[in-house]
Design a protein around this motif. Structure first.
Motif, PDB file in Angstrom:
ATOM      1  N   PRO A 173      33.377  57.724  10.037  1.00 10.54           N
ATOM      2  CA  PRO A 173      34.404  58.393   9.218  1.00 10.54           C
ATOM      3  C   PRO A 173      33.792  59.494   8.363  1.00 10.54           C
ATOM      4  O   PRO A 173      32.779  59.302   7.693  1.00 10.54           O
ATOM      5  CB  PRO A 173      34.968  57.249   8.349  1.00 10.54           C
ATOM      6  CG  PRO A 173      34.669  56.000   9.127  1.00 10.54           C
ATOM      7  CD  PRO A 173      33.353  56.266   9.811  1.00 10.54           C
ATOM      8  N   ALA A 174      34.395  60.664   8.395  1.00  3.28           N
ATOM      9  CA  ALA A 174      33.923  61.810   7.624  1.00  3.28           C
ATOM     10  C   ALA A 174      35.084  62.762   7.428  1.00  3.28           C
ATOM     11  O   ALA A 174      36.116  62.657   8.089  1.00  3.28           O
ATOM     12  CB  ALA A 174      32.758  62.514   8.338  1.00  3.28           C
ATOM     13  N   VAL A 217      36.471  70.719  10.887  1.00  7.02           N
ATOM     14  CA  VAL A 217      36.550  70.660  12.354  1.00  7.02           C
ATOM     15  C   VAL A 217      35.558  69.654  12.923  1.00  7.02           C
ATOM     16  O   VAL A 217      35.854  68.995  13.926  1.00  7.02           O
ATOM     17  CB  VAL A 217      36.312  72.062  12.950  1.00  7.02           C
ATOM     18  CG1 VAL A 217      36.176  72.000  14.465  1.00  7.02           C
ATOM     19  CG2 VAL A 217      37.465  72.983  12.583  1.00  7.02           C
ATOM     20  N   ARG A 218      34.383  69.520  12.303  1.00  5.42           N
ATOM     21  CA  ARG A 218      33.375  68.624  12.855  1.00  5.42           C
ATOM     22  C   ARG A 218      33.898  67.185  12.967  1.00  5.42           C
ATOM     23  O   ARG A 218      33.712  66.552  14.027  1.00  5.42           O
ATOM     24  CB  ARG A 218      32.103  68.661  12.008  1.00  5.42           C
ATOM     25  CG  ARG A 218      30.977  67.830  12.616  1.00  5.42           C
ATOM     26  CD  ARG A 218      29.743  67.786  11.739  1.00  5.42           C
ATOM     27  NE  ARG A 218      29.158  69.099  11.593  1.00  5.42           N
ATOM     28  CZ  ARG A 218      29.126  69.767  10.468  1.00  5.42           C
ATOM     29  NH1 ARG A 218      29.672  69.274   9.376  1.00  5.42           N
ATOM     30  NH2 ARG A 218      28.560  70.961  10.405  1.00  5.42           N
ATOM     31  N   PRO A 219      34.544  66.616  11.941  1.00  2.92           N
ATOM     32  CA  PRO A 219      35.101  65.261  12.135  1.00  2.92           C
ATOM     33  C   PRO A 219      36.155  65.200  13.232  1.00  2.92           C
ATOM     34  O   PRO A 219      36.235  64.205  13.961  1.00  2.92           O
ATOM     35  CB  PRO A 219      35.697  64.936  10.756  1.00  2.92           C
ATOM     36  CG  PRO A 219      34.981  65.808   9.796  1.00  2.92           C
ATOM     37  CD  PRO A 219      34.697  67.073  10.542  1.00  2.92           C
ATOM     38  N   ILE A 220      36.952  66.260  13.359  1.00  5.58           N
ATOM     39  CA  ILE A 220      37.955  66.272  14.430  1.00  5.58           C
ATOM     40  C   ILE A 220      37.269  66.308  15.788  1.00  5.58           C
ATOM     41  O   ILE A 220      37.694  65.610  16.739  1.00  5.58           O
ATOM     42  CB  ILE A 220      38.904  67.471  14.254  1.00  5.58           C
ATOM     43  CG1 ILE A 220      39.680  67.356  12.933  1.00  5.58           C
ATOM     44  CG2 ILE A 220      39.876  67.572  15.415  1.00  5.58           C
ATOM     45  CD1 ILE A 220      40.584  68.532  12.653  1.00  5.58           C
ATOM     46  N   THR A 221      36.191  67.098  15.913  1.00  4.85           N
ATOM     47  CA  THR A 221      35.443  67.139  17.173  1.00  4.85           C
ATOM     48  C   THR A 221      34.839  65.776  17.494  1.00  4.85           C
ATOM     49  O   THR A 221      34.845  65.333  18.646  1.00  4.85           O
ATOM     50  CB  THR A 221      34.335  68.205  17.086  1.00  4.85           C
ATOM     51  OG1 THR A 221      34.929  69.471  16.748  1.00  4.85           O
ATOM     52  CG2 THR A 221      33.609  68.336  18.400  1.00  4.85           C
ATOM     53  N   ASP A 222      34.318  65.104  16.462  1.00  2.00           N
ATOM     54  CA  ASP A 222      33.772  63.764  16.683  1.00  2.00           C
ATOM     55  C   ASP A 222      34.859  62.796  17.134  1.00  2.00           C
ATOM     56  O   ASP A 222      34.627  61.966  18.030  1.00  2.00           O
ATOM     57  CB  ASP A 222      33.109  63.254  15.398  1.00  2.00           C
ATOM     58  CG  ASP A 222      31.882  64.074  15.023  1.00  2.00           C
ATOM     59  OD1 ASP A 222      31.345  64.760  15.912  1.00  2.00           O
ATOM     60  OD2 ASP A 222      31.475  64.030  13.844  1.00  2.00           O
ATOM     61  N   LEU A 223      36.032  62.891  16.535  1.00  2.00           N
ATOM     62  CA  LEU A 223      37.142  62.037  16.959  1.00  2.00           C
ATOM     63  C   LEU A 223      37.501  62.296  18.416  1.00  2.00           C
ATOM     64  O   LEU A 223      37.730  61.350  19.191  1.00  2.00           O
ATOM     65  CB  LEU A 223      38.363  62.291  16.058  1.00  2.00           C
ATOM     66  CG  LEU A 223      38.316  61.725  14.639  1.00  2.00           C
ATOM     67  CD1 LEU A 223      39.528  62.208  13.856  1.00  2.00           C
ATOM     68  CD2 LEU A 223      38.293  60.208  14.678  1.00  2.00           C
ATOM     69  N   SER A 224      37.550  63.573  18.789  1.00  2.00           N
ATOM     70  CA  SER A 224      37.878  63.910  20.175  1.00  2.00           C
ATOM     71  C   SER A 224      36.823  63.376  21.132  1.00  2.00           C
ATOM     72  O   SER A 224      37.151  62.831  22.201  1.00  2.00           O
ATOM     73  CB  SER A 224      38.010  65.431  20.314  1.00  2.00           C
ATOM     74  OG  SER A 224      38.241  65.797  21.656  1.00  2.00           O
TER      75      SER A 224
END
Length: 422
Positions: A194-195, A170-177
Motif C-alpha cells: 500500500p502506497a 501514478v506509481r501506486p496505480i502502476t503497482d496495482l495494475s
C-alpha cells in the motif's frame, strides 16, 4: 495518466501566468509612457519663467541649451510666427495652446506636449516639446523579455513539481495494475505494498484481501474435488471385483482395463487437485503417443458398434504444452461425443498432423452434426452434461491453442483441436 496530470498542471500554470503577467506587462508600458511624459513636461515647464519674463534672445539661448541637454525637440512659438529652438510647423495642438489651453496630444512623431504662457505683450507664447515613440517605450521590451523568461521559468518549475506529484500518484496505480495482471496469470502469491493517497492504500488493501480470499477458495475447491474423487475409489473397487467375476476372460480383461483407466483418471484428478498449483510450470505430454493409445482404446468399442475408423496419425514424439492426463481426457471427450451423438455404424476419422507451431487433432464423423453452442460449458442438445467439448477447449487454450467446430465436407461434424507445441 502521468502525462495528462502534467499537461493539466501546465495548462493551469499558463492560465495563471497569463492572468497576472499580461496586466503587469501593460502596466510596465503605461509606467514607461508616463515616466517619459512627466520628464518632458517638467523640462517644458522649466522654461515657463524664462519665456514669461526674458527677452527673445535669452529665451532662444535657454531653449537651445535645453534641446542640447534633453536631446528632445523643444520649440517656442511667438505670436508673430517666430519659432525659437527646434524648427517645427504649427500643429493643431499649438493652435489650441495659442488660445490659452495647455494640453498633451498624440501625433505621428510621438506624444506632443504644449504649454501656453500668457501675460506677455503681443499675445500668448507657446512652449512645445515632443516625446518620441522610442522614449515612450524605453525599457519596455527588456521588461517584457524578463517577464516572459520569468513566466517560462515558473511554468517549468510547475511542470517539474506536477510531474513529481503525478509520479507519486501514478506509481501506486502502476503497482496495482501489475499485481492485478499477476493475479490474472494465476500468481496468487502476488501482493501489492500500500502506497500513495489514502484511497489508493484502501484499494491496495482490498486487492490483497481479494487475493488471499481467492487462495482460500481455491484450496477449499481443490480439497472438495479431491475428496469427491477419493469417494469414487469404493465403487471402482466394486467394479473391479465384478469384472474379475465375469465368466468370459476377454470380457473380464476388457472391463478390467476400462476400470484401470478410470482409476488412473481419478488418481490423476486427486493429484492435480491437491498438489498442482495454478502457477506451476508447464507440463508436457506426447500427443502422438496419447492419441494413439486412446484411439486404440476406443477402436474396440467402434468395432462392437460397427463403426469404420479412418486413422492418419503423424509419427511422434510430438510434445505439446498439455499434461498427459488432461490431453487424454480431451481426446476421450472428442471420441466419446462421436459415440454419444451419432448412431451405431456411423464412420469417423481421426487425424493428427503438425501445422507449424501447432499440433492439430481433427475428429470428423458423418453423423447429424453438432451446434457450435455445444462448446459452451454445460450446454448440451442431447441430454449429456455438456462438459466434453469444454474440457477439450480448455486443454487447447492451456497450451496456447484453440478448438474449432464446423460442419464436415461430407456432412456431420468436424472438431479440430489445435495444441501449442512444447
Amino acid at each position: 495518466m502521468r502525462a495528462r496530470l502534467t499537461l493539466l498542471a501546465a495548462a493551469v500554470s499558463v492560465l495563471i501566468l497569463v492572468a497576472f503577467l499580461v496586466p503587469l506587462a501593460l502596466l510596465v508600458r503605461t509606467v514607461a509612457e508616463d515616466r517619459a511624459t512627466v520628464r518632458a513636461t517638467a523640462d517644458a515647464q522649466s522654461l515657463v519663467p524664462v519665456v514669461g519674463t526674458a527677452d527673445p534672445e535669452a529665451v532662444r539661448l535657454t531653449v537651445e541649451q535645453l534641446v542640447a541637454d534633453s536631446e528632445r525637440e523643444v520649440s517656442v512659438f511667438l505670436p508673430d510666427g517666430t519659432v525659437l529652438g527646434s524648427t517645427a510647423a504649427r500643429t493643431p495642438a499649438v493652435a489650441l495652446a495659442e488660445r490659452g489651453q495647455s494640453l498633451t496630444a498624440e501625433s505621428a512623431a510621438g506624444r506632443e506636449i504644449v504649454i501656453a504662457v500668457q501675460g506677455r505683450p503681443g499675445g500668448t507664447w507657446v512652449i512645445r516639446t515632443v516625446v518620441p515613440r522610442a522614449d515612450l517605450t524605453e525599457g519596455v521590451g527588456r521588461a517584457w523579455l524578463v517577464l516572459t523568461l520569468l513566466g517560462v521559468l515558473l511554468v517549468l518549475i510547475g511542470l517539474a513539481v506536477a510531474d513529481r506529484l503525478a509520479r507519486t500518484l501514478v506509481r501506486p496505480i502502476t503497482d496495482l495494475s501489475a499485481v492485478s495482471h499477476r493475479l490474472a496469470n494465476a500468481e496468487l502469491d502476488a501482493r501489492v505494498t500500500p502506497a500513495g493517497p489514502p484511497e489508493l492504500r484502501e484499494v491496495a488493501g482490498a486487492l490483497n484481501h481479494l487475493a488471499g480470499r481467492i487462495q482460500e477458495l481455491l484450496v477449499q475447491e481443490r480439497e472438495q474435488v479431491a475428496d469427491l474423487s477419493h469417494r469414487l475409489r469404493t465403487p471402482l473397487t466394486a467394479l473391479r471385483l465384478e469384472a474379475e467375476s465375469l465368466p468370459d476372460p476377454q470380457d473380464a480383461a476388457r472391463v478390467a482395463a476400462a476400470v484401470d483407466g478410470l482409476e488412473r483418471a481419478v488418481t490423476g484428478l486427486i493429484r492435480q487437485a491437491r498438489w498442482r498449483s495454478p502457477a506451476a510450470g508447464t507440463v508436457t505430454g506426447d500427443a502422438a503417443a496419447i492419441v494413439a493409445e486412446r484411439v486404440a482404446f476406443w477402436s474396440v468399442l467402434a468395432e462392437d458398434t460397427g463403426r469404420a475408423v479412418r486413422l492418419d496419425l503423424a509419427p511422434g514424439p510430438l510434445p505439446v504444452g498439455v499434461p498427459a492426463d488432461e490431453l487424454a481426457a480431451a481426446v476421450d471427450a472428442l471420441l466419446g461425443n462421436v459415440f454419444a451423438h451419432t448412431p451405431d455404424g456411423t464412420p469417423f476419422g481421426v487425424r493428427l498432423a503438425v501445422d507449424g507451431e501447432r499440433v492439430v487433432l481433427t475428429v470428423a464423423d458423418q453423423g447429424p452434426g453438432i451446434s457450435p453452442e455445444a462448446v459452451r460449458r454445460g450446454a448440451s442438445l442431447a441430454g449429456s452434461t455438456g462438459l466434453g467439448l469444454d474440457i477439450a477447449r480448455r486443454a487447447a487454450q492451456a497450451s496456447g491453442g484453440d478448438l474449432d467446430l464446423r460442419s464436415g465436407t461430407g456432412g456431420g461434424a468436424e472438431v479440430s483441436l489445435r495444441l501449442g507445441r512444447a
